[in-house]
Enzyme design. Structure first.
Site, PDB file in Angstrom:
ATOM      1  N   LEU A 184       0.818  -1.216   0.000  1.00 33.96           N
ATOM      2  CA  LEU A 184       0.000   0.000   0.000  1.00 33.96           C
ATOM      3  C   LEU A 184       0.849   1.263   0.000  1.00 33.96           C
ATOM      4  O   LEU A 184       0.431   2.295  -0.486  1.00 33.96           O
ATOM      5  CB  LEU A 184      -0.907   0.024   1.233  1.00 33.96           C
ATOM      6  CG  LEU A 184      -2.005  -1.033   1.319  1.00 33.96           C
ATOM      7  CD1 LEU A 184      -2.748  -0.888   2.632  1.00 33.96           C
ATOM      8  CD2 LEU A 184      -2.968  -0.906   0.151  1.00 33.96           C
ATOM      9  N   ARG A 185       2.062   1.168   0.579  1.00 34.48           N
ATOM     10  CA  ARG A 185       2.972   2.320   0.702  1.00 34.48           C
ATOM     11  C   ARG A 185       2.473   3.375   1.685  1.00 34.48           C
ATOM     12  O   ARG A 185       3.177   4.340   1.937  1.00 34.48           O
ATOM     13  CB  ARG A 185       3.234   2.995  -0.642  1.00 34.48           C
ATOM     14  CG  ARG A 185       3.689   2.079  -1.761  1.00 34.48           C
ATOM     15  CD  ARG A 185       4.998   1.380  -1.446  1.00 34.48           C
ATOM     16  NE  ARG A 185       5.597   0.791  -2.633  1.00 34.48           N
ATOM     17  CZ  ARG A 185       6.472  -0.202  -2.595  1.00 34.48           C
ATOM     18  NH1 ARG A 185       6.848  -0.719  -1.441  1.00 34.48           N
ATOM     19  NH2 ARG A 185       6.989  -0.686  -3.687  1.00 34.48           N
ATOM     20  N   ASP A 227       1.252  -8.762  -6.712  1.00 35.71           N
ATOM     21  CA  ASP A 227       2.463  -8.300  -6.035  1.00 35.71           C
ATOM     22  C   ASP A 227       2.730  -6.835  -6.398  1.00 35.71           C
ATOM     23  O   ASP A 227       3.843  -6.451  -6.754  1.00 35.71           O
ATOM     24  CB  ASP A 227       3.664  -9.175  -6.374  1.00 35.71           C
ATOM     25  CG  ASP A 227       4.764  -9.031  -5.328  1.00 35.71           C
ATOM     26  OD1 ASP A 227       4.456  -8.617  -4.204  1.00 35.71           O
ATOM     27  OD2 ASP A 227       5.942  -9.330  -5.635  1.00 35.71           O
ATOM     28  N   HIS A 256       6.041   2.469  -7.402  1.00 34.01           N
ATOM     29  CA  HIS A 256       7.200   3.285  -7.046  1.00 34.01           C
ATOM     30  C   HIS A 256       7.067   4.672  -7.650  1.00 34.01           C
ATOM     31  O   HIS A 256       6.404   4.848  -8.672  1.00 34.01           O
ATOM     32  CB  HIS A 256       8.484   2.654  -7.597  1.00 34.01           C
ATOM     33  CG  HIS A 256       8.996   1.516  -6.769  1.00 34.01           C
ATOM     34  ND1 HIS A 256       9.428   1.664  -5.481  1.00 34.01           N
ATOM     35  CD2 HIS A 256       9.133   0.198  -7.050  1.00 34.01           C
ATOM     36  CE1 HIS A 256       9.818   0.501  -4.995  1.00 34.01           C
ATOM     37  NE2 HIS A 256       9.646  -0.416  -5.916  1.00 34.01           N
TER      38      HIS A 256
END
Lengths: 422, 338
Positions: free
Chosen positions: A65-66, A307, A311
């Site tokens: 999720l970051r 997965d 970024h």
């Protein structure tokens, strides 16, 4: 709306051996009836779905999720909407060092953000150890109370086999399944590419098969001894599939998944130092890729996941070894899975099971099927539309996909969560 | 031409293969990143051009005006004496303005990304980057993201490539053996960590060398190396039999600490080039070493200084090769702009 009728849709529900053109009736967020309308049913909205497919919403076993902590890479709000538009109705959030998910408050916060996002629902995989530091067990009882569905050490190492073994026992005490990503960190060293001719030619530090297979073998012995359920995450090697196959034949309580990109890309794809293909586990040989595909067909591997690792752009703008690993993959999970049907690797039933029913079973949630009485999480899919994956059409905040330029037949036209069309 | 591109999404579209990226539309060199994929005639052209520079009278005094008005930036992200110095000399002898930056201690240690460093330097209007970097693929990365009028020369990237070193070695071999086809060449030592070995293998196979051998213990041989067209030997005595050229590689001290070798002494006893072992090769075999030499570790002093050693010729040839490559990429660059 409270009631919805979906008219003449091709309902595909492998979990119930359903594949027919029919009408589906939804009431109060549940599948109310299939076929003929119950007497008391009054459709507030009727959706003519002629020519469309309807199947259960996808359950994605691995999403980073970051948030909180790395909102420059992705936010729950945005990514969960992208997931829903891509046909995914449930995602499992993986813990990572930057956001380890090791407190009840953290789980609460993620759940709240996910509900507010009005997109795919988030199930939480909590940290196996505190801060994912690998030296002290997390407070699994309170994490479970806060609603996590399993525990995992993610990609981080755990200090010693003894702690790994006791963590399995402790997790089992709380009926928490361990999600185990097999990486033997002492063999991994600084590796960044599959050990073989390509890595050798490019001068990239190698990651041998043994990095994964020794970890799989070791864990299987621990499972045999402790009889605790373990889910193996992101397999990449032929030998891992072999080991899992033996373990399943023995009746060990194990399941496994593979990331969709591992079924299509190989070490050859990094030939031009393409950092978009920097992943962990690394892209392996063609032989491994074929074995993974066969493993899915044979049922040794249970599920396909995205997965998803979004970024920011800078993370990939560096020499290969310095670039961050991972692929932004929500939008390619369904298309790639269905491509396996076109490639005659899986039947449509098998492919859908691998992204709906099987992962739902792995996380022990009543999802991934459209039987009467089930929650109406589903998508409507138009097999005659064309889906173009490109920078301009990519919606995720993370633009790090190696699949730009790929085209797919069929696309999701509508997704519903609890009977509510988004 | 002088604007610096800041298109950050460029890497999201498929890039060119490294081998094709270094050639312009007419097939001329505009970057020099790797030997891999370059046509044999181009390698011959580099060697011929270097020969011309070697034969110039009064090399040190007379500067060729080929790079007059051009600025060459040596960017060394990793330390080096020999390569840096020869690149500097080569650029000066071609009349270029040369600036050498030891970047290890400046920008990157302050947290600046490689891309930002490169964009900043590119904004200073130079014409050529000579790059040494500890990570494989760094030179390709820079070539891809710097403005198109700048040529990039790879002076060594990670374990990937060191193409000018390989070419100076080819020049040395050609001076002594004239023709590559009948030759047996052995490369001895730490192949695993050697960019020099990888580039030499590409150069030797491109030039149709009869047989290329690599000799090392299994711990220093990377997986799949035979796919690069070499025969692998683990016994020095077998590998050296009848070879015409022996290339010794430097052994780093770190290899002992990382468990790849037990000790320097055992390594020398098994793989050190001694006079006795040299006798196994052809009687006119030449001995090469890219330097710096570890005497008594990979090579016996008597061999390093012996009559068959051409180690110092390699250094001289290094300047000529670098002059040749610089001259060629600059004309490839100008050709492109026309």
């Amino acid at each position: 709306m409270a009631t919805l009728q979906i008219k003449s849709v091709r309902l595909i529900d492998p979990a119930n051996q359903q594949d027919q053109i029919t009408d589906v009736y939804i009431k109060s967020g549940l599948i109310h009836a299939i076929g003929t309308a119950p007497n008391d049913f009054l459709a507030e909205e009727i959706l003519d779905a002629d020519g469309l497919w309807m199947f259960a919403g996808l359950v994605d076993l691995s999403v980073y999720l970051r948030e909180p902590g790395q909102e420059n890479k992705a936010t729950i709000q945005h990514e969960m909407q992208v997931a829903a538009r891509s046909g995914i109705t449930t995602v499992c959030a993986m813990p990572e060092l930057a956001s380890p998910i090791d407190t009840s408050a953290r789980i609460q916060q993620i759940k709240e953000k996910s509900q507010a996002a009005k997109g795919a629902q988030v199930e939480v995989i909590a940290a196996l150890t505190q801060g994912l530091r690998g030296d002290q067990l997390s407070n699994m009882s309170s994490l479970k109370k806060a609603g996590c569905i399993s525990v995992s050490q993610g990609l981080e190492p755990i200090k010693g086999l003894n702690l790994l073994r006791t963590s399995m026992e402790y997790a089992a005490t709380h009926q928490l399944k361990l999600f185990y990503q097999p990486v033997e960190h002492s063999l991994l060293a600084k590796g960044c590419a599959h050990e073989g001719a390509v890595a050798t030619r490019l001068g990239l530090a190698p990651i041998s098969h043994a990095v994964e297979t020794t970890a799989v073998a070791q864990m299987l012995m621990l499972v045999e001894e402790t009889q605790t359920p373990v889910h193996f995450c992101r397999l990449s090697c032929e030998k891992s599939v072999e080991l899992l196959s033996l373990a399943k034949a023995k009746g060990l309580p194990v399941t496994a998944d593979v990331a969709a990109h591992q079924l299509f890309l190989t070490e050859m794809d990094i030939s031009d130092f393409n950092t978009l293909c920097n992943t962990l586990p690394p892209l392996r040989s063609e032989r491994d890729r074929d074995a993974l595909r066969q493993g899915l067909a044979d049922g040794v591997i249970d599920a396909i996941c995205s997965d998803h690792q979004p970024h920011d752009i800078d993370a990939k703008l560096a020499p290969f070894q310095q670039s961050s690993a991972g692929i932004s993959a929500l939008e390619t999970l369904l298309p790639l899975s269905l491509r396996l049907v076109e490639d005659r690797v899986l039947t449509l039933d098998q492919a859908l099971r691998c992204i709906t029913h099987h992962p739902a079973q792995i996380i022990n949630q009543p999802k991934g099927t459209l039987a009467i009485g089930q929650v109406a999480d589903f998508c409507l899919f138009d097999p005659n539309q064309y889906l173009d994956i490109s920078l301009s059409t990519f919606q995720s905040q993370g633009k790090n996909s190696p699949f730009f330029g790929w085209g797919f037949s069929g696309r999701v036209v509508k997704t519903a969560i609890s009977g509510r069309i988004l | 031409m002088s604007t610096v591109r800041t298109d950050n999404t460029q890497h999201l579209t498929p890039g060119a293969l490294p081998s094709s990226m270094q050639l312009n539309a007419e097939g001329k060199l505009k970057h020099f990143l790797t030997i891999e994929g370059l046509p044999p005639l181009l390698l011959e052209e580099i060697l011929d051009r270097a020969e011309q520079f070697l034969n110039l009278p009064n090399k040190a005094q007379n500067k060729a005006p080929i790079l007059r008005g051009k600025t060459v930036m040596n960017l060394f992200f990793e330390n080096s004496t020999r390569t840096r110095t020869t690149f500097e000399l080569a650029a000066q002898r071609l009349s270029a303005d040369v600036i050498t930056l030891d970047i290890r201690n400046s920008a990157t240690s302050k947290g600046e990304s490689l891309l930002d460093t490169i964009r900043n330097l590119a904004a200073m209007h130079c014409d050529m980057f000579v790059v040494r970097h500890q990570h494989s693929g760094a030179a390709h990365f820079i070539a891809r993201y710097c403005p198109p009028h700048i040529s990039v020369l790879n002076a060594g990237d990670g374990y990937h490539a060191h193409p000018t070193q390989a070419m100076l070695d080819m020049l040395t071999i050609r001076q002594h053996k004239s023709c590559f086809q009948p030759l047996k060449v052995a490369i001895v030592g730490d192949i695993l960590h050697s960019r020099v070995a990888r580039s030499q293998i590409h150069a030797l196979t491109t030039l149709c060398t009869g047989e290329v051998r690599v000799i090392a213990p299994r711990t220093l041989i990377p997986a799949g190396i035979e796919k690069m067209g070499v025969n692998v030997f683990h016994k020095m005595e077998q590998g050296l039999e009848d070879v015409d050229v022996i290339i010794m590689l430097r052994l780093q001290k770190e290899r002992m600490q990382s468990g790849l070798l037990p000790s320097e002494r055992e390594y020398f006893s098994l793989y050190g080039l001694t006079e006795a072992r040299l006798k196994l090769a052809q009687s006119d075999a030449i001995v090469m070493h890219p330097g710096p030499v570890n005497r008594g570790v990979e090579i016996d002093s008597r061999v390093a200084d012996g009559s068959q050693s051409v180690i110092l010729e390699q250094v001289t040839n290094g300047i000529a090769i670098r002059m040749a490559v610089m001259a060629m990429v600059m004309s490839g660059q100008t050709g492109e702009q026309r």
